[in-house]
Write an enzyme that holds these catalytic residues in place. Structure first.
Site, PDB file in Angstrom:
ATOM      1  N   GLU A 108       8.758   5.286  10.298  1.00 32.26           N
ATOM      2  CA  GLU A 108       8.789   6.528   9.531  1.00 32.26           C
ATOM      3  C   GLU A 108       7.404   7.177   9.533  1.00 32.26           C
ATOM      4  OE1 GLU A 108      12.387   5.616   6.420  1.00 32.26           O
ATOM      5  OE2 GLU A 108      10.461   4.725   5.966  1.00 32.26           O
ATOM      6  N   CYS A 117       3.671   6.660  -0.665  1.00 29.42           N
ATOM      7  CA  CYS A 117       2.908   5.491  -0.210  1.00 29.42           C
ATOM      8  C   CYS A 117       3.613   4.196  -0.588  1.00 29.42           C
ATOM      9  CB  CYS A 117       1.535   5.501  -0.857  1.00 29.42           C
ATOM     10  SG  CYS A 117       0.233   5.809   0.322  1.00 29.42           S
TER      11      CYS A 117
HETATM   12  C1  LIG Z   1       1.341   1.347   3.199  1.00 23.55           C
HETATM   13  S1  LIG Z   1      -0.380   1.110   3.317  1.00 23.55           S
HETATM   14  C2  LIG Z   1      -0.685   1.278   5.064  1.00 23.55           C
HETATM   15  C3  LIG Z   1      -2.141   1.150   5.434  1.00 23.55           C
HETATM   16  C4  LIG Z   1      -2.776  -0.221   5.278  1.00 23.55           C
HETATM   17  N1  LIG Z   1      -1.918  -1.269   5.640  1.00 23.55           N
HETATM   18  C5  LIG Z   1      -3.303  -0.426   3.874  1.00 23.55           C
HETATM   19  O1  LIG Z   1      -2.785  -1.277   3.178  1.00 23.55           O
HETATM   20  O2  LIG Z   1      -4.252   0.272   3.525  1.00 23.55           O
HETATM   21  C6  LIG Z   1      -1.061   2.639   2.683  1.00 23.55           C
HETATM   22  C7  LIG Z   1      -1.368   2.633   1.209  1.00 23.55           C
HETATM   23  O3  LIG Z   1      -0.157   2.538   0.460  1.00 23.55           O
HETATM   24  C8  LIG Z   1      -0.396   1.731  -0.665  1.00 23.55           C
HETATM   25  N2  LIG Z   1       0.838   1.215  -1.223  1.00 23.55           N
HETATM   26  C9  LIG Z   1       1.581   0.181  -0.763  1.00 23.55           C
HETATM   27  N3  LIG Z   1       2.659  -0.016  -1.559  1.00 23.55           N
HETATM   28  C10 LIG Z   1       2.592   0.912  -2.533  1.00 23.55           C
HETATM   29  C11 LIG Z   1       3.431   1.246  -3.641  1.00 23.55           C
HETATM   30  N4  LIG Z   1       4.562   0.578  -3.861  1.00 23.55           N
HETATM   31  N5  LIG Z   1       3.055   2.252  -4.468  1.00 23.55           N
HETATM   32  C12 LIG Z   1       1.925   2.962  -4.216  1.00 23.55           C
HETATM   33  N6  LIG Z   1       1.105   2.723  -3.162  1.00 23.55           N
HETATM   34  C13 LIG Z   1       1.434   1.699  -2.333  1.00 23.55           C
HETATM   35  C14 LIG Z   1      -1.263   0.658  -0.052  1.00 23.55           C
HETATM   36  O4  LIG Z   1      -1.890  -0.112  -1.026  1.00 23.55           O
HETATM   37  C15 LIG Z   1      -2.232   1.459   0.774  1.00 23.55           C
HETATM   38  O5  LIG Z   1      -3.318   1.884  -0.022  1.00 23.55           O
END
Ligand SMILES: C[S@@+](CC[C@H](N)C(=O)[O-])C[C@H]1O[C@@H](n2cnc3c(N)ncnc32)[C@H](O)[C@@H]1O
Ligand code: SF4
Length: 375
Positions: free
Chosen positions: A98, A353
């Site tokens: 996505e 996110c």
């Molecule tokens: C999905 S991650 C992808 C990039 C990388 N893997 C990282 O963790 O930075 C991007 C951001 O989304 C945040 N994130 C993950 N799960 C989340 C949630 N349930 N609610 C809000 N932010 C979230 C992560 O902590 C990160 O800062």
């Protein structure tokens, strides 16, 4: 061990693959840009081998091994307020990822209005992997485990697809996957996104977000000068971080902060620190004080992210508006840090996110430390 993916045809936006094929056939490097420009200007309709001015050897390589676009958009969902569009993209081997378009006017600090073609330029959140092996306990992608790495060209194709919907100014690697665990593909993709003869984005408009893969954080400034780094921190102490982010066991907090300092010394740039706010878990008064003390004096910009529900049976709850406001106040007024609360968009289409999980989630497991520590 994740199975190696075999891409035939190869995406023409895969710079390393195209460069290797041209080199082997004795084709000059200068023709790379001509091929990309032809595909971009024809919105993907033009065949790579028909780019003007190509020698016969280049045309033959392109015809036999490459395609203009190898992935396809299966579905576009737009949020009720028009701020966010989530693209479900099918890769040529059937895996899905996505990507999310956020129509947010960063200069005005607010949402820029509905899906207007030619309207304000938007930010694209791209995926770098199908799933993720890091297993952060609050992240939907983390529950999938790792199903595969994207090729550089497949990352670039996400921008290609989004650009058909609206103009994109910024790209953030905050979709599915840990970009620094797919390092060479991400570096090659960013080089194509920023190449003047490809998509021509400014490097400062590209942000790579990591949970803290230390060895790769240290090589990033030399490999991608000018590109911004975001660090997903989420906790001010090693003990708390290890309960939320299993990767903290392989990359402990003291080493992570040293890597952050080394990154900043090498890049000369500030770092965005991301902190997902979880009610009663990491949003308490003592967490705010500890985070302030940890970051004080460092050139960072803290982004407090309201938690987005990641699963139906969720163990976490989002912090209250009061806790978010108090936390921000402590960081700002108590410790002189820049701190904002992220404006979340697209929850109604599960496009915010941490909500991206194109494939069904696998059984949740705690990842092995050896597995995490091998980027
Ligand atoms: C999905 S991650 C992808 C990039 C990388 N893997 C990282 O963790 O930075 C991007 C951001 O989304 C945040 N994130 C993950 N799960 C989340 C949630 N349930 N609610 C809000 N932010 C979230 C992560 O902590 C990160 O800062
Ligand atoms: S937050 Fe980032 S590193 Fe953690 S599981 Fe999700 S995608 Fe992977």
């Amino acid at each position: 061990m994740v199975a190696q993916r075999c891409l035939r045809p190869a995406p023409v936006f895969d710079e390393p693959a195209l460069r290797r094929a041209f080199e082997a056939a004795g084709v000059k490097e200068v023709h790379l840009g001509a091929v990309w420009q032809h595909v971009i200007s024809s919105a993907g309709a033009g065949r790579p081998e028909d780019a003007p001015g190509l020698p016969g050897s280049a045309r033959e390589v392109l015809q036999r091994h490459f395609a203009a676009v190898t992935s396809s958009v299966q579905e576009v969902k737009t949020s009720a307020d028009g701020s966010t569009s989530k693209l479900l993209i099918r890769l040529q081997d059937g895996l899905q990822v996505e990507a999310v378009i956020m129509r947010y006017d960063a200069s005005a600090g607010r949402y820029a209005g509905g899906p207007r073609p030619g309207g304000p330029r938007a930010t694209l959140c791209v995926s770098s992997q199908v799933g993720c092996k890091m297993g952060c306990t609050f992240c939907a992608t983390g529950t999938m485990g790792l199903l595969g790495d994207l090729a550089a060209g497949e990352i670039v194709e996400q921008l290609f697809h989004a650009s058909q919907i609206c103009p994109i100014r910024n790209v953030v690697f905050m979709g599915m996957g840990e970009p620094l665990n797919n390092y060479s593909a991400v570096v090659a993709a960013v080089r194509t996104l920023t190449a003047p003869r490809a998509f021509g984005l400014s490097p400062s408009h590209v942000t790579v977000s990591t949970v803290g893969v230390i060895p790769r954080m240290l090589t990033l400034p030399a490999d991608l000068p000018g590109v911004r780094l975001a660090l997903s921190l989420h906790a001010p102490t090693q003990a708390l971080r290890a309960t939320l982010v299993p990767a903290a066991r392989a990359y402990p907090l003291d080493r992570l902060m040293a890597a952050l300092d080394a990154y900043q010394a090498a890049s000369g740039g500030g770092v965005l620190v991301e902190y997902v706010m979880l009610d009663g878990v990491n949003d308490r008064e003592e967490d705010a004080a500890a985070l302030g003390a940890l970051l004080r004096g460092r050139d960072v910009f803290v982004n407090l992210i309201p938690y987005n529900p990641a699963a139906a049976a969720d163990t976490y709850r989002p912090s209250s508006a009061l806790s978010l406001g108090y936390f921000q106040h402590v960081l700002r007024d108590g410790h002189g840090l820049h701190a904002t609360v992220r404006q979340e968009m697209g929850q109604d289409i599960a496009g915010a996110c941490g909500q991206l999980a194109a494939q069904a989630a696998g059984p949740q497991r705690t990842p092995d430390i050896e597995d995490i520590a091998s980027p």
